[in-house]
Design an enzyme around this catalytic site. Structure first.
Site, PDB file in Angstrom:
ATOM      1  N   GLU A 195       0.828  -1.215   0.000  1.00  0.00           N
ATOM      2  CA  GLU A 195       0.000   0.000   0.000  1.00  0.00           C
ATOM      3  C   GLU A 195       0.862   1.265   0.000  1.00  0.00           C
ATOM      4  O   GLU A 195       0.856   2.041   0.956  1.00  0.00           O
ATOM      5  CB  GLU A 195      -0.956  -0.046   1.194  1.00  0.00           C
ATOM      6  CG  GLU A 195      -1.898  -1.236   1.088  1.00  0.00           C
ATOM      7  CD  GLU A 195      -2.829  -1.405   2.271  1.00  0.00           C
ATOM      8  OE1 GLU A 195      -3.051  -0.422   2.995  1.00  0.00           O
ATOM      9  OE2 GLU A 195      -3.324  -2.523   2.464  1.00  0.00           O
ATOM     10  N   HIS A 202     -14.179 -11.153   7.357  1.00  0.00           N
ATOM     11  CA  HIS A 202     -13.321 -11.793   8.360  1.00  0.00           C
ATOM     12  C   HIS A 202     -12.027 -10.997   8.483  1.00  0.00           C
ATOM     13  O   HIS A 202     -11.100 -11.198   7.689  1.00  0.00           O
ATOM     14  CB  HIS A 202     -12.976 -13.232   7.951  1.00  0.00           C
ATOM     15  CG  HIS A 202     -14.141 -14.175   7.962  1.00  0.00           C
ATOM     16  ND1 HIS A 202     -14.110 -15.397   7.342  1.00  0.00           N
ATOM     17  CD2 HIS A 202     -15.365 -14.079   8.557  1.00  0.00           C
ATOM     18  CE1 HIS A 202     -15.271 -16.020   7.536  1.00  0.00           C
ATOM     19  NE2 HIS A 202     -16.055 -15.240   8.258  1.00  0.00           N
ATOM     20  N   GLU A 203     -11.961 -10.089   9.429  1.00  0.00           N
ATOM     21  CA  GLU A 203     -10.696  -9.395   9.716  1.00  0.00           C
ATOM     22  C   GLU A 203      -9.924 -10.287  10.690  1.00  0.00           C
ATOM     23  O   GLU A 203     -10.366 -10.517  11.812  1.00  0.00           O
ATOM     24  CB  GLU A 203     -10.973  -8.021  10.337  1.00  0.00           C
ATOM     25  CG  GLU A 203      -9.735  -7.283  10.830  1.00  0.00           C
ATOM     26  CD  GLU A 203      -8.670  -7.095   9.742  1.00  0.00           C
ATOM     27  OE1 GLU A 203      -8.926  -6.368   8.781  1.00  0.00           O
ATOM     28  OE2 GLU A 203      -7.568  -7.686   9.876  1.00  0.00           O
ATOM     29  N   HIS A 232      -7.781  -8.701   1.669  1.00  0.00           N
ATOM     30  CA  HIS A 232      -7.082  -7.421   1.873  1.00  0.00           C
ATOM     31  C   HIS A 232      -5.804  -7.705   2.654  1.00  0.00           C
ATOM     32  O   HIS A 232      -5.705  -8.714   3.324  1.00  0.00           O
ATOM     33  CB  HIS A 232      -7.983  -6.436   2.612  1.00  0.00           C
ATOM     34  CG  HIS A 232      -8.939  -5.761   1.662  1.00  0.00           C
ATOM     35  ND1 HIS A 232      -9.116  -4.402   1.631  1.00  0.00           N
ATOM     36  CD2 HIS A 232      -9.721  -6.267   0.684  1.00  0.00           C
ATOM     37  CE1 HIS A 232      -9.992  -4.097   0.684  1.00  0.00           C
ATOM     38  NE2 HIS A 232     -10.380  -5.207   0.101  1.00  0.00           N
ATOM     39  N   GLU A 290      -9.566   3.790   0.375  1.00  0.00           N
ATOM     40  CA  GLU A 290      -9.660   4.139   1.799  1.00  0.00           C
ATOM     41  C   GLU A 290      -8.633   5.197   2.216  1.00  0.00           C
ATOM     42  O   GLU A 290      -8.889   5.989   3.120  1.00  0.00           O
ATOM     43  CB  GLU A 290      -9.516   2.877   2.665  1.00  0.00           C
ATOM     44  CG  GLU A 290      -8.163   2.194   2.541  1.00  0.00           C
ATOM     45  CD  GLU A 290      -8.139   0.780   3.138  1.00  0.00           C
ATOM     46  OE1 GLU A 290      -9.153   0.072   3.039  1.00  0.00           O
ATOM     47  OE2 GLU A 290      -7.105   0.408   3.715  1.00  0.00           O
TER      48      GLU A 290
HETATM   49  C1  NOJ Z   1      -8.193  -2.776   6.005  1.00  0.00           C
HETATM   50  C2  NOJ Z   1      -9.000  -2.987   4.777  1.00  0.00           C
HETATM   51  O1  NOJ Z   1      -8.277  -2.612   3.621  1.00  0.00           O
HETATM   52  C3  NOJ Z   1     -10.259  -2.153   4.914  1.00  0.00           C
HETATM   53  O2  NOJ Z   1     -10.996  -2.221   3.719  1.00  0.00           O
HETATM   54  C4  NOJ Z   1     -11.044  -2.654   6.095  1.00  0.00           C
HETATM   55  O3  NOJ Z   1     -12.151  -1.833   6.288  1.00  0.00           O
HETATM   56  C5  NOJ Z   1     -10.196  -2.643   7.371  1.00  0.00           C
HETATM   57  N1  NOJ Z   1      -8.929  -3.265   7.137  1.00  0.00           N
HETATM   58  C6  NOJ Z   1     -10.879  -3.396   8.489  1.00  0.00           C
HETATM   59  O4  NOJ Z   1     -10.884  -4.753   8.239  1.00  0.00           O
HETATM   60 CA    CA Z   2      -5.756  -2.118   3.453  1.00  0.00          CA
END
Ligand code: NOJ
Ligand code: CA
Length: 693
Positions: free
Chosen positions: A178, A404-405, A473, A498
Site C-alpha cells: 500500500e 473476516h478481519e 485485503h 480508503e
Molecule cells: C483494512 C482494509 O483494507 C479495509 O478495507 C477494512 O475496512 C479494514 N482493514 C478493516 O478490516
Molecule cells: Ca488495506
C-alpha cells in the site's frame, strides 16, 4: 496441442565436434512469431546465464541464475547441460469470469536439465517459455540422491537491464503493497528512504528493492514489466536494485523466526519469473502472460459465485461516522443499517452487501500485541441479527459478503475457518472479504513470506471446499492463480480508495490509477472500491478524493474485478443522475480492448459485458488535462448503439470543481469517432447498448 522435440542428441554432436570444457553453444528459444528470444548458456565457470531479446534488441543482458542453501553448498556454477527439449504448446481456455471469455495460451517451452560436473552432482532443470508478449522461466528441483528437502537461503536470479529505463515502482516492502508509486530513472531508485506509509505494518527492509509488478519504459519506447506467476509454497520475490550496475537481483521475502526463505520437499517447482514486453503500454494490460502461466482450474463449476456490484457498511467507518466496535457507542453494523443498505442496493441493480464490524472482537483488533483468539468469525454483536439480515437480503436479491478481519493472527483464523465457512455455507453466503491488518503473529513472519503464502493458499482451498470466494485485503500479491482457483476473485494489495479518507499525505494523487493499471493491475483483479460521489468528504475537512466524479465512474470499466463496490453512502447517491452509470455497468466481460494509454498519464479501456453484449468505455487522466479521440471501431459493424456519455463538465477540476459533469445521449456505430476532453484528474464513462431493430 503439443509438439515435442528432444534436441539433446544434436547438441551432443556439437560438443563432440567443437566444445572445450565449457558448454558454450547457446540453447535458443524463440516465441511462436519470433518476437521474443531467450538464449541460455553456461559461462566459463559453468554458471547458468540467460539473455532475452525482443525483435532482435537485447532486453536482458546475460544474467546469472544461482541458489544458496542452508546445510549444503550453494549452486553457483560448475554445471553442465545433460538433456533438453523444446515443445510448442497451444492451450486455449475459457475464463469463468474476468476481462475476456477466451484466452489464447500459445508459447514455445524449452526445458534444460542441468547437473553439477563434480560431486555432489546435484541436478536441477530450468523451464523457459517464450511468448510473443514476453518470457518466463522457473526452476525445477529434482529428486537428489540422499536429499529429500532443501532450505533456500536466497534465490539469485539476476535481471541485467539494457539501459537506464524510466521505472514505476513501490518499495520492496515485505508486508504491505500500500504505497504510492514513484516514477524515476532506474539509476535514481531509492526505496530505502522513499517510504510513505508509517502506519499499519509496513516493513523497512534495509535493501534498495522494489516490489513486483514493476513496470519500465526503455529509451527506445518499449514497455517491460517484471513479476512472478504461480507463487506456490515459496516466498514472494522482491527485486533488489543495483543502480550503478543497471541490474536487479531476486530478493526473496524472509522469515526472522525460521531464519531461511524457503523450505521445500523435493521435487518442486519455483514460481515463474516473468517479463512482459510490449511496444505499447496498452499491450501490457492486454497480455494474458501471468494468468496463462498458471495451472488449469481445480474445479469445473464455479457457478455458485456470481460476479456482482456491492455496497457496504464500510466507507462510513473510514469517514469516522461510525465504528467497527460496539464499545465506541457508534456501532455501524446494526440490523437496521444493513436493511437500509439492502433496500437501496436492491432498488439499484446492486446485488451484494459487505458488512464490516458485525462480529465481536473489534475492541481489541488494532494496536494490541496479543490478537490471537480475539475474533471467532461466528458471534455477531447483539445489535446485529445476522440471520435476519441474510433472510431480508435474500428476499430482495442481495447476497451478503461476509467479513473476516483476522488482525494478522492467521493461526487463529486457521483454527476457526471450518466453523466460520460452515456458518457461511449454512446461510448461503458465497464470498468473504478477509483482512490481515497489522504485524503478523507469530513475530518474525511477514505477509509475503512462504509461511503466509501457504496460509493464503489454505484459505483458497477451504473456499473451494465450502463454495466460498475470497477477496483478500493485506494479501499476498496476485500471480495469476485465479486460473487455478477461480474463487480467488479479487484482492487489495495496493493503496486503495480508503487512503483518501484518512491518509495524512493528501491522499492518492490523480496519477495513482493511471499508474496502477499498468503495474499492480497486470497481476490480477483489484478491490479498489470506487464510486465516491461526495468527493470533498464533508465529514473529513482535512481529506478529499483527488479525482472528478467522471473519473470515479470510469474506474468501473478501467479496473478489472468481478466484484466492484459502490462505496459511498446511500445519501450521496440518492437522486444523483450520474449514479445511473453505476446501476448499468457490468462486472464480467466477453472482451476487453485497451484503446490507448501511457503509464502514469492516462488510459482508455472498452469492455463488452457478458450476457447482455452491452459495451462500456472508461477513460481516466492524471493531473493533466487531455483531449483524446475514441474510435468506436471495437463495436460490431452494421449495428448502432445508444450511447450515454458521462464526462467532465467544461470547468471540472479535481482540486476545486470535482463534481462538475455532463450527461449526453447519442447514437454511435463502428464508424464513429469522437473527441473527449478529460479535465485535470478527470475522465469519462460511456455505456453502449444496441439500438433495438
Ligand atoms: C483494512 C482494509 O483494507 C479495509 O478495507 C477494512 O475496512 C479494514 N482493514 C478493516 O478490516
Ligand atoms: Ca488495506
Amino acid at each position: 496441442m503439443k509438439i515435442f522435440v528432444r534436441f539433446f542428441p544434436l547438441l551432443l554432436v556439437f560438443c563432440i565436434l567443437g566444445c572445450s570444457s565449457v558448454d558454450t553453444p547457446a540453447h535458443i528459444l524463440h516465441s511462436p512469431a519470433k518476437f521474443t528470444t531467450i538464449e541460455f548458456a553456461l559461462d566459463e565457470h559453468g554458471v547458468p546465464v540467460y539473455t532475452v531479446f525482443f525483435k532482435g534488441d537485447t532486453i536482458i543482458r546475460p544474467s546469472q541464475m544461482q541458489f544458496e542453501f542452508k546445510d549444503q553448498p550453494a549452486m553457483r556454477g560448475n554445471m553442465k547441460v545433460v538433456d533438453g527439449s523444446i515443445e510448442r504448446v497451444e492451450d486455449n481456455w475459457e475464463m469463468p469470469w474476468g476481462e475476456k471469455r477466451y484466452v489464447e495460451n500459445i508459447y514455445n517451452e524449452m526445458v534444460l536439465d542441468l547437473m553439477e560436473r563434480q560431486s555432489p552432482r546435484r541436478s536441477f532443470s530450468i523451464h523457459f517459455r517464450a511468448y510473443d508478449d514476453g518470457v518466463a522461466f522457473r526452476y525445477q528441483f529434482n529428486d537428489q540422491r540422499l536429499v529429500d528437502s532443501v532450505i533456500i537461503l536466497e534465490e539469485r536470479t539476476d535481471f541485467n537491464l539494457k539501459g537506464d529505463h524510466t521505472v514505476w515502482w513501490i518499495p520492496g516492502d515485505w508486508d504491505i503493497y500500500e504505497h504510492l508509486y514513484s516514477t524515476t530513472l532506474f539509476s535514481e531508485i531509492d526505496a530505502t528512504t522513499k517510504r510513505d506509509h508509517p502506519n499499519l505494518a509496513a516493513t523497512f527492509i534495509p535493501y534498495n528493492a522494489v516490489n513486483t509488478p514493476v513496470t519500465m519504459k526503455t529509451e527506445n519506447g518499449l514497455y517491460l514489466s517484471f513479476h512472478e506467476a504461480n507463487l506456490t509454497d515459496y516466498a514472494g520475490m522482491t527485486l533488489a536494485v543495483d543502480t550503478s550496475g543497471m541490474a536487479m537481483h531476486s530478493l526473496l521475502v524472509g522469515s526472522d523466526r525460521l531464519g531461511y526463505k524457503v523450505k521445500r520437499a523435493l521435487p518442486f517447482y519455483t514460481p515463474w519469473r516473468t517479463i512482459q514486453i510490449s511496444k505499447t503500454a496498452a499491450g501490457l494490460i492486454e497480455s494474458d502472460l501471468i494468468v496463462n502461466l498458471n495451472e488449469p482450474s481445480k474445479v469445473d463449476d464455479i457457478s455458485w459465485f456470481v460476479p456482482k456490484k456491492y455496497m457496504g457498511i464500510w466507507w462510513e467507518m473510514h469517514l469516522d461516522i461510525s465504528s467497527w466496535d460496539l464499545a465506541s457507542g457508534r456501532h455501524g453494523a446494526t440490523t437496521d443499517n444493513a436493511m437500509n443498505f439492502i433496500d437501496f442496493a436492491s432498488a439499484n441493480n446492486i446485488t451484494g452487501l459487505l458488512v464490516e464490524g458485525w462480529n465481536t472482537g473489534w475492541e481489541r483488533w488494532i494496536g494490541f500485541d496479543d490478537r490471537e483468539g480475539v475474533f471467532d468469525f461466528i458471534t455477531p454483536y447483539p445489535d446485529y441479527d445476522l440471520s435476519r439480515v441474510v433472510a431480508y437480503g435474500k428476499d430482495k436479491g442481495v447476497e451478503l459478503i461476509m467479513h473476516h478481519e483476522t488482525s494478522a493472527a492467521p493461526r487463529t483464523y486457521d483454527q476457526q475457518i471450518d466453523t466460520a465457512f460452515a456458518l457461511m455455507q449454512s446461510l448461503g453466503i458465497h464470498s468473504v472479504k478477509t483482512g490481515y491488518v497489522g504485524k503478523i503473529i507469530p513475530k518474525g513472519e511477514y505477509h509475503h513470506g512462504q509461511w503466509m503464502v501457504n496460509h493464503y493458499r489454505r484459505v483458497l482451498d477451504k473456499g473451494l471446499q465450502y463454495n466460498i470466494a475470497i477477496n483478500a485485503h493485506e494479501p499476498i500479491k496476485a500471480t495469476g492463480l485465479r486460473r487455478t482457483y477461480p474463487n480467488a476473485i479479487s484482492r487489495e494489495g495496493l493503496r486503495g480508495q480508503e487512503f483518501n479518507a484518512w491518509a495524512s499525505d493528501g491522499g492518492n494523487p490523480p496519477e495513482h490509477l493511471p499508474i496502477v493499471v499498468f503495474t499492480r493491475m497486470l497481476a490480477g483483479p483489484i478491490d479498489f472500491t470506487p464510486g465516491v460521489f461526495d468527493i470533498s468528504l464533508k465529514q473529513k475537512p482535512d481529506n478529499k478524493v483527488n479525482t472528478t466524479i467522471a473519473h470515479q465512474l470510469a474506474l468501473y470499466v478501467v479496473i478489472n474485478s468481478p466484484i466492484q463496490m459502490a462505496c459511498d453512502l446511500v445519501e450521496n447517491y440518492e437522486g444523483h443522475p450520474a449514479f445511473q452509470f453505476i446501476r448499468d455497468v457490468g462486472v464480467t466481460w466477453d472482451d476487453t480492448r485497451v484503446l490507448g494509454g501511457e503509464v502514469g498519464d492516462y488510459v482508455i479501456i472498452a469492455r463488452q459485458e457478458r450476457e447482455t453484449g452491452a459495451w462500456f468505455v472508461g477513460g481516466i487522466t492524471d493531473e493533466e488535462e487531455r483531449s483524446v479521440r475514441v474510435h468506436f471501431d471495437f463495436l460490431p459493424v452494421s449495428r448502432s448503439y445508444n450511447a450515454v456519455i458521462y464526462r467532465d463538465g467544461d470547468e471540472a477540476h479535481y482540486r476545486d470543481n470535482p463534481t462538475d459533469y455532463t450527461i449526453e445521449n447519442t447514437v454511435v456505430d463502428s464508424q464513429s469517432e469522437r473527441d473527449f476532453v478529460m479535465r485535470p484528474g478527470g475522465g469519462f464513462a460511456i455505456s453502449l447498448n444496441p439500438v433495438s431493430k
